[in-house]
Design a protein around this motif. Structure first.
Motif, PDB file in Angstrom:
ATOM      1  N   THR A  88       0.832  -1.195   0.000  1.00 56.99           N
ATOM      2  CA  THR A  88       0.000   0.000   0.000  1.00 56.99           C
ATOM      3  C   THR A  88       0.870   1.250   0.000  1.00 56.99           C
ATOM      4  N   GLU A  89       0.486   2.233  -0.820  1.00 54.16           N
ATOM      5  CA  GLU A  89       1.175   3.527  -0.823  1.00 54.16           C
ATOM      6  C   GLU A  89       0.379   4.520   0.019  1.00 54.16           C
ATOM      7  N   ASP A  90       1.059   5.225   0.941  1.00 56.28           N
ATOM      8  CA  ASP A  90       0.356   6.196   1.771  1.00 56.28           C
ATOM      9  C   ASP A  90       0.353   7.573   1.098  1.00 56.28           C
ATOM     10  N   SER A  91      -0.249   8.570   1.763  1.00 53.16           N
ATOM     11  CA  SER A  91      -0.383   9.899   1.179  1.00 53.16           C
ATOM     12  C   SER A  91       0.946  10.629   1.059  1.00 53.16           C
ATOM     13  N   ASP A  92       1.980  10.111   1.713  1.00 50.89           N
ATOM     14  CA  ASP A  92       3.322  10.695   1.638  1.00 50.89           C
ATOM     15  C   ASP A  92       4.215   9.934   0.661  1.00 50.89           C
ATOM     16  N   LYS A  93       3.603   9.040  -0.143  1.00 53.87           N
ATOM     17  CA  LYS A  93       4.294   8.264  -1.185  1.00 53.87           C
ATOM     18  C   LYS A  93       5.223   7.197  -0.637  1.00 53.87           C
ATOM     19  N   LYS A  94       5.092   6.872   0.651  1.00 53.86           N
ATOM     20  CA  LYS A  94       5.866   5.760   1.197  1.00 53.86           C
ATOM     21  C   LYS A  94       5.082   4.466   0.997  1.00 53.86           C
ATOM     22  N   ILE A  95       5.827   3.371   0.891  1.00 47.17           N
ATOM     23  CA  ILE A  95       5.234   2.071   0.585  1.00 47.17           C
ATOM     24  C   ILE A  95       5.216   1.215   1.845  1.00 47.17           C
ATOM     25  N   TRP A  96       4.041   0.637   2.163  1.00 49.35           N
ATOM     26  CA  TRP A  96       3.891  -0.251   3.315  1.00 49.35           C
ATOM     27  C   TRP A  96       3.660  -1.665   2.796  1.00 49.35           C
ATOM     28  N   ILE A  97       4.456  -2.606   3.281  1.00 48.69           N
ATOM     29  CA  ILE A  97       4.407  -3.995   2.811  1.00 48.69           C
ATOM     30  C   ILE A  97       4.143  -4.904   4.003  1.00 48.69           C
ATOM     31  N   GLY A 140      -3.441  11.197   5.834  1.00 46.74           N
ATOM     32  CA  GLY A 140      -2.216  10.801   6.517  1.00 46.74           C
ATOM     33  C   GLY A 140      -2.337   9.722   7.564  1.00 46.74           C
ATOM     34  N   PHE A 141      -3.346   8.870   7.446  1.00 44.37           N
ATOM     35  CA  PHE A 141      -3.482   7.753   8.374  1.00 44.37           C
ATOM     36  C   PHE A 141      -3.517   6.434   7.599  1.00 44.37           C
ATOM     37  N   ILE A 142      -3.154   5.369   8.290  1.00 47.78           N
ATOM     38  CA  ILE A 142      -3.273   4.021   7.737  1.00 47.78           C
ATOM     39  C   ILE A 142      -3.982   3.154   8.757  1.00 47.78           C
ATOM     40  N   TRP A 143      -5.050   2.501   8.321  1.00 49.29           N
ATOM     41  CA  TRP A 143      -5.722   1.505   9.143  1.00 49.29           C
ATOM     42  C   TRP A 143      -5.096   0.150   8.838  1.00 49.29           C
ATOM     43  N   LEU A 144      -4.647  -0.539   9.863  1.00 46.03           N
ATOM     44  CA  LEU A 144      -3.899  -1.785   9.704  1.00 46.03           C
ATOM     45  C   LEU A 144      -4.540  -2.894  10.526  1.00 46.03           C
ATOM     46  N   GLY A 185      -5.475  -7.476  16.331  1.00 42.04           N
ATOM     47  CA  GLY A 185      -6.604  -6.668  15.896  1.00 42.04           C
ATOM     48  C   GLY A 185      -6.249  -5.487  15.029  1.00 42.04           C
ATOM     49  N   LEU A 186      -6.854  -4.331  15.348  1.00 47.09           N
ATOM     50  CA  LEU A 186      -6.835  -3.162  14.480  1.00 47.09           C
ATOM     51  C   LEU A 186      -5.947  -2.052  15.039  1.00 47.09           C
ATOM     52  N   TYR A 187      -5.190  -1.396  14.139  1.00 47.10           N
ATOM     53  CA  TYR A 187      -4.351  -0.261  14.502  1.00 47.10           C
ATOM     54  C   TYR A 187      -4.636   0.907  13.572  1.00 47.10           C
ATOM     55  N   LYS A 188      -4.498   2.123  14.089  1.00 48.47           N
ATOM     56  CA  LYS A 188      -4.573   3.327  13.268  1.00 48.47           C
ATOM     57  C   LYS A 188      -3.223   4.033  13.341  1.00 48.47           C
ATOM     58  N   ILE A 189      -2.526   4.093  12.213  1.00 47.64           N
ATOM     59  CA  ILE A 189      -1.168   4.622  12.169  1.00 47.64           C
ATOM     60  C   ILE A 189      -1.188   6.069  11.694  1.00 47.64           C
ATOM     61  N   ASP A 190      -0.567   6.953  12.449  1.00 42.65           N
ATOM     62  CA  ASP A 190      -0.327   8.331  12.019  1.00 42.65           C
ATOM     63  C   ASP A 190       1.022   8.344  11.318  1.00 42.65           C
ATOM     64  N   ILE A 191       1.015   8.454   9.977  1.00 46.23           N
ATOM     65  CA  ILE A 191       2.272   8.307   9.224  1.00 46.23           C
ATOM     66  C   ILE A 191       3.233   9.460   9.477  1.00 46.23           C
ATOM     67  N   ASN A 192       2.727  10.602   9.945  1.00 48.30           N
ATOM     68  CA  ASN A 192       3.607  11.751  10.188  1.00 48.30           C
ATOM     69  C   ASN A 192       4.359  11.625  11.502  1.00 48.30           C
ATOM     70  N   ASN A 193       3.804  10.860  12.434  1.00 49.88           N
ATOM     71  CA  ASN A 193       4.444  10.710  13.736  1.00 49.88           C
ATOM     72  C   ASN A 193       4.842   9.265  14.043  1.00 49.88           C
ATOM     73  N   THR A 194       4.530   8.354  13.119  1.00 42.52           N
ATOM     74  CA  THR A 194       4.795   6.932  13.276  1.00 42.52           C
ATOM     75  C   THR A 194       4.247   6.418  14.606  1.00 42.52           C
ATOM     76  N   ILE A 195       3.032   6.826  14.910  1.00 40.60           N
ATOM     77  CA  ILE A 195       2.337   6.348  16.106  1.00 40.60           C
ATOM     78  C   ILE A 195       1.397   5.225  15.681  1.00 40.60           C
ATOM     79  N   ILE A 196       1.442   4.095  16.386  1.00 40.92           N
ATOM     80  CA  ILE A 196       0.606   2.958  16.019  1.00 40.92           C
ATOM     81  C   ILE A 196      -0.244   2.552  17.215  1.00 40.92           C
ATOM     82  N   PRO A 197      -1.333   3.300  17.467  1.00 36.75           N
ATOM     83  CA  PRO A 197      -2.187   2.936  18.601  1.00 36.75           C
ATOM     84  C   PRO A 197      -3.141   1.801  18.250  1.00 36.75           C
ATOM     85  N   HIS A 198      -3.412   0.973  19.228  1.00 39.21           N
ATOM     86  CA  HIS A 198      -4.337  -0.135  19.038  1.00 39.21           C
ATOM     87  C   HIS A 198      -5.766   0.364  19.175  1.00 39.21           C
TER      88      HIS A 198
END
Length: 217
Positions: free
Chosen positions: A28-37, A81-85, A91-104
């Motif tokens: 998946t490509e995020d809004s900042d053009k980084k690739i998540w695999i 700027g978020f990724i739902w993982l 379970g489920l995480y919401k990632i803030d790509i600008n701060n690399t925060i991965i809260p459950h």
């Protein structure tokens, strides 16, 4: 083929194996053009194509233990700027790509999700289709009711697609559903109607002609 080289761990590749299940689950490509695999059991990789740097999560290289567990199933990138993982273990995480925060996020096992505007989230879980209002915190769950033909065809939801017209298509372990958001009713479709074959929906995709493609077993 991008295989792991222990002499150059910073290179783009699949992670070094921490589990025998070596399987890529999403790219998946995020809004900042980084690739998540994502991988089945060997962690999550973030790749920056501009700096050529690699960051691992849920892996032995994840020294901060940012992500709990190495299994990732699917993801959805939002424009803001978020990724739902979805993690298989936790379970489920919401990632803030600008701060690399991965809260459950406290939710039943999630297989798919979509956002409706900026305040409503839809989640496909093993126990039903869940609608959550981010502003009020209110949650509504839609489950299969054998006595109601307009209920969802199965409570195990595998995929959610929001088409170009704004309608929702819900894949389940037993059939495809068109969901009318206004009336909150479902219209059921089966890949193999009237047979003993599997009606499980694996994937949904809308092409440029607004045709819905359905993958089943």
């Amino acid at each position: 083929r991008l295989t792991y080289d222990p002499k150059r761990p910073e290179q783009l590749s699949r992670p070094s194996l921490i589990h025998q299940n070596d399987h890529i689950t999403f790219i998946t490509e995020d809004s900042d053009k980084k690739i998540w695999i994502g991988t089945w059991s060997n962690g999550l990789t973030r790749y920056d194509p501009f700096s050529k740097t690699v960051t691992r999560y849920g892996h032995q290289e994840d020294k901060a233990k940012t992500l709990n567990g190495g299994g990732t199933w699917c993801t959805y990138a939002t424009p803001d700027g978020f990724i739902w993982l979805v993690s298989q273990e936790s379970g489920l995480y919401k990632i803030d790509i600008n701060n690399t925060i991965i809260p459950h996020v406290d939710m039943d096992a999630v297989f798919s999700f979509k956002e409706q505007g900026d305040s409503i989230g839809w989640y496909g879980t093993v126990t039903g289709l869940v609608r959550k209002d981010f502003r009020t915190g209110a949650t509504r769950k839609f489950v299969h009711d054998p006595a109601n033909p307009k209920s969802i065809s199965d409570s195990w939801v595998t995929r959610i697609l929001k088409d170009k017209a704004g309608d929702f298509w819900i894949g389940t372990e037993n059939g495809l559903n068109h969901f009318n958001v206004k009336t909150e009713t479902f219209t059921r479709y089966y890949p193999n109607p009237g047979s003993n074959e599997d009606n499980r929906v694996y994937a949904l995709y809308e092409d440029s002609d607004s045709t819905i493609w359905v993958s089943s077993l």
